[in-house]
Design a protein around this motif. Structure first.
Motif, PDB file in Angstrom:
ATOM      1  N   ASN A 190      12.084   0.813   1.595  1.00  0.00           N
ATOM      2  CA  ASN A 190      12.370   0.773   0.170  1.00  0.00           C
ATOM      3  C   ASN A 190      11.024   0.774  -0.559  1.00  0.00           C
ATOM      4  O   ASN A 190      10.342  -0.249  -0.600  1.00  0.00           O
ATOM      5  N   LEU A 191      10.642   1.926  -1.093  1.00  0.00           N
ATOM      6  CA  LEU A 191       9.337   2.044  -1.754  1.00  0.00           C
ATOM      7  C   LEU A 191       9.216   1.124  -2.967  1.00  0.00           C
ATOM      8  O   LEU A 191       8.147   0.583  -3.231  1.00  0.00           O
ATOM      9  N   ALA A 192      10.302   0.938  -3.707  1.00  0.00           N
ATOM     10  CA  ALA A 192      10.251   0.136  -4.926  1.00  0.00           C
ATOM     11  C   ALA A 192       9.874  -1.315  -4.648  1.00  0.00           C
ATOM     12  O   ALA A 192       9.133  -1.927  -5.408  1.00  0.00           O
ATOM     13  N   THR A 193      10.372  -1.850  -3.532  1.00  0.00           N
ATOM     14  CA  THR A 193      10.124  -3.257  -3.207  1.00  0.00           C
ATOM     15  C   THR A 193       9.085  -3.434  -2.105  1.00  0.00           C
ATOM     16  O   THR A 193       8.580  -4.538  -1.903  1.00  0.00           O
ATOM     17  N   GLY A 194       8.805  -2.367  -1.361  1.00  0.00           N
ATOM     18  CA  GLY A 194       7.894  -2.456  -0.228  1.00  0.00           C
ATOM     19  C   GLY A 194       8.570  -3.013   1.017  1.00  0.00           C
ATOM     20  O   GLY A 194       7.924  -3.192   2.050  1.00  0.00           O
ATOM     21  N   GLU A 195       9.869  -3.273   0.923  1.00  0.00           N
ATOM     22  CA  GLU A 195      10.582  -3.842   2.076  1.00  0.00           C
ATOM     23  C   GLU A 195      10.891  -2.771   3.118  1.00  0.00           C
ATOM     24  O   GLU A 195      11.307  -1.668   2.784  1.00  0.00           O
ATOM     25  N   VAL A 196      10.681  -3.147   4.362  1.00  0.00           N
ATOM     26  CA  VAL A 196      10.989  -2.283   5.490  1.00  0.00           C
ATOM     27  C   VAL A 196      11.939  -3.058   6.401  1.00  0.00           C
ATOM     28  O   VAL A 196      11.626  -4.166   6.826  1.00  0.00           O
ATOM     29  N   GLY A 253       0.779  -1.226   0.000  1.00  0.00           N
ATOM     30  CA  GLY A 253       0.000   0.000   0.000  1.00  0.00           C
ATOM     31  C   GLY A 253       0.812   1.277   0.000  1.00  0.00           C
ATOM     32  O   GLY A 253       0.254   2.366  -0.093  1.00  0.00           O
ATOM     33  N   MET A 254       2.129   1.181   0.086  1.00  0.00           N
ATOM     34  CA  MET A 254       2.962   2.382   0.061  1.00  0.00           C
ATOM     35  C   MET A 254       3.235   2.763  -1.392  1.00  0.00           C
ATOM     36  O   MET A 254       3.591   1.913  -2.196  1.00  0.00           O
ATOM     37  N   SER A 255       3.067   4.063  -1.713  1.00  0.00           N
ATOM     38  CA  SER A 255       3.293   4.485  -3.092  1.00  0.00           C
ATOM     39  C   SER A 255       4.076   5.792  -3.226  1.00  0.00           C
ATOM     40  O   SER A 255       4.384   6.199  -4.336  1.00  0.00           O
ATOM     41  N   CYS A 256       4.380   6.441  -2.100  1.00  0.00           N
ATOM     42  CA  CYS A 256       5.075   7.736  -2.191  1.00  0.00           C
ATOM     43  C   CYS A 256       5.909   7.987  -0.934  1.00  0.00           C
ATOM     44  O   CYS A 256       5.898   7.194   0.004  1.00  0.00           O
ATOM     45  N   GLY A 257       6.603   9.102  -0.951  1.00  0.00           N
ATOM     46  CA  GLY A 257       7.429   9.466   0.187  1.00  0.00           C
ATOM     47  C   GLY A 257       6.632   9.659   1.462  1.00  0.00           C
ATOM     48  O   GLY A 257       7.095   9.345   2.563  1.00  0.00           O
ATOM     49  N   HIS A 258       5.406  10.185   1.335  1.00  0.00           N
ATOM     50  CA  HIS A 258       4.554  10.356   2.511  1.00  0.00           C
ATOM     51  C   HIS A 258       4.242   9.001   3.137  1.00  0.00           C
ATOM     52  O   HIS A 258       4.250   8.853   4.362  1.00  0.00           O
ATOM     53  N   ALA A 313       6.042   6.246   2.941  1.00  0.00           N
ATOM     54  CA  ALA A 313       7.267   5.754   3.581  1.00  0.00           C
ATOM     55  C   ALA A 313       7.484   6.451   4.920  1.00  0.00           C
ATOM     56  O   ALA A 313       7.861   5.819   5.909  1.00  0.00           O
ATOM     57  N   GLY A 314       7.220   7.749   4.966  1.00  0.00           N
ATOM     58  CA  GLY A 314       7.378   8.504   6.200  1.00  0.00           C
ATOM     59  C   GLY A 314       6.402   8.055   7.272  1.00  0.00           C
ATOM     60  O   GLY A 314       6.760   7.973   8.449  1.00  0.00           O
ATOM     61  N   ALA A 315       5.182   7.762   6.866  1.00  0.00           N
ATOM     62  CA  ALA A 315       4.167   7.320   7.827  1.00  0.00           C
ATOM     63  C   ALA A 315       4.556   5.971   8.440  1.00  0.00           C
ATOM     64  O   ALA A 315       4.430   5.770   9.648  1.00  0.00           O
ATOM     65  N   LYS A 343      -0.033  -1.922  14.215  1.00  0.00           N
ATOM     66  CA  LYS A 343       0.366  -0.518  14.088  1.00  0.00           C
ATOM     67  C   LYS A 343       0.436  -0.105  12.615  1.00  0.00           C
ATOM     68  O   LYS A 343       0.013   0.991  12.260  1.00  0.00           O
ATOM     69  N   ILE A 344       0.963  -0.984  11.774  1.00  0.00           N
ATOM     70  CA  ILE A 344       1.041  -0.710  10.336  1.00  0.00           C
ATOM     71  C   ILE A 344      -0.380  -0.572   9.767  1.00  0.00           C
ATOM     72  O   ILE A 344      -0.665   0.334   8.988  1.00  0.00           O
ATOM     73  N   LYS A 345      -1.276  -1.458  10.178  1.00  0.00           N
ATOM     74  CA  LYS A 345      -2.668  -1.403   9.697  1.00  0.00           C
ATOM     75  C   LYS A 345      -3.348  -0.112  10.141  1.00  0.00           C
ATOM     76  O   LYS A 345      -4.077   0.511   9.373  1.00  0.00           O
ATOM     77  N   LYS A 346      -3.098   0.294  11.372  1.00  0.00           N
ATOM     78  CA  LYS A 346      -3.702   1.527  11.897  1.00  0.00           C
ATOM     79  C   LYS A 346      -3.210   2.737  11.093  1.00  0.00           C
ATOM     80  O   LYS A 346      -3.936   3.713  10.916  1.00  0.00           O
ATOM     81  N   ALA A 347      -1.986   2.652  10.570  1.00  0.00           N
ATOM     82  CA  ALA A 347      -1.435   3.751   9.757  1.00  0.00           C
ATOM     83  C   ALA A 347      -1.984   3.723   8.332  1.00  0.00           C
ATOM     84  O   ALA A 347      -1.733   4.634   7.544  1.00  0.00           O
TER      85      ALA A 347
END
Length: 68
Positions: free
Chosen positions: A36-42, A10-15, A17-19, A58-62
């Motif tokens: 890493n936005l390209a891979t979705g890896e954290v 669900g991540m697609s931008c810098g915002h 990634a920041g969240a 916590k990730i779901k709540k965000a």
């Protein structure tokens, strides 16, 4: 300290990634979060054990989802 890796959907931008970064860095026992936005890896360091269900919640709540 153990380095851990998760994939977040669900991540697609810098915002996004920041969240996710802020969500994890404010979790007790976690530091040095890298997204890493390209891979979705954290990746992050666990200085104290953190339950995977806690991280997922916590990730779901965000507004995102942990894959797998």
């Amino acid at each position: 300290m153990a380095e851990k890796k998760i994939v977040v959907k669900g991540m697609s931008c810098g915002h996004c990634a920041g969240a996710v970064t802020k969500t994890l860095e404010t979790t007790e026992g976690i530091r040095n979060v890298k997204v890493n936005l390209a891979t979705g890896e954290v990746t992050y360091e666990e200085v104290n054990p953190v339950d995977a269900a806690t991280i997922s919640a916590k990730i779901k709540k965000a507004g995102y989802e942990v894959a797998g």
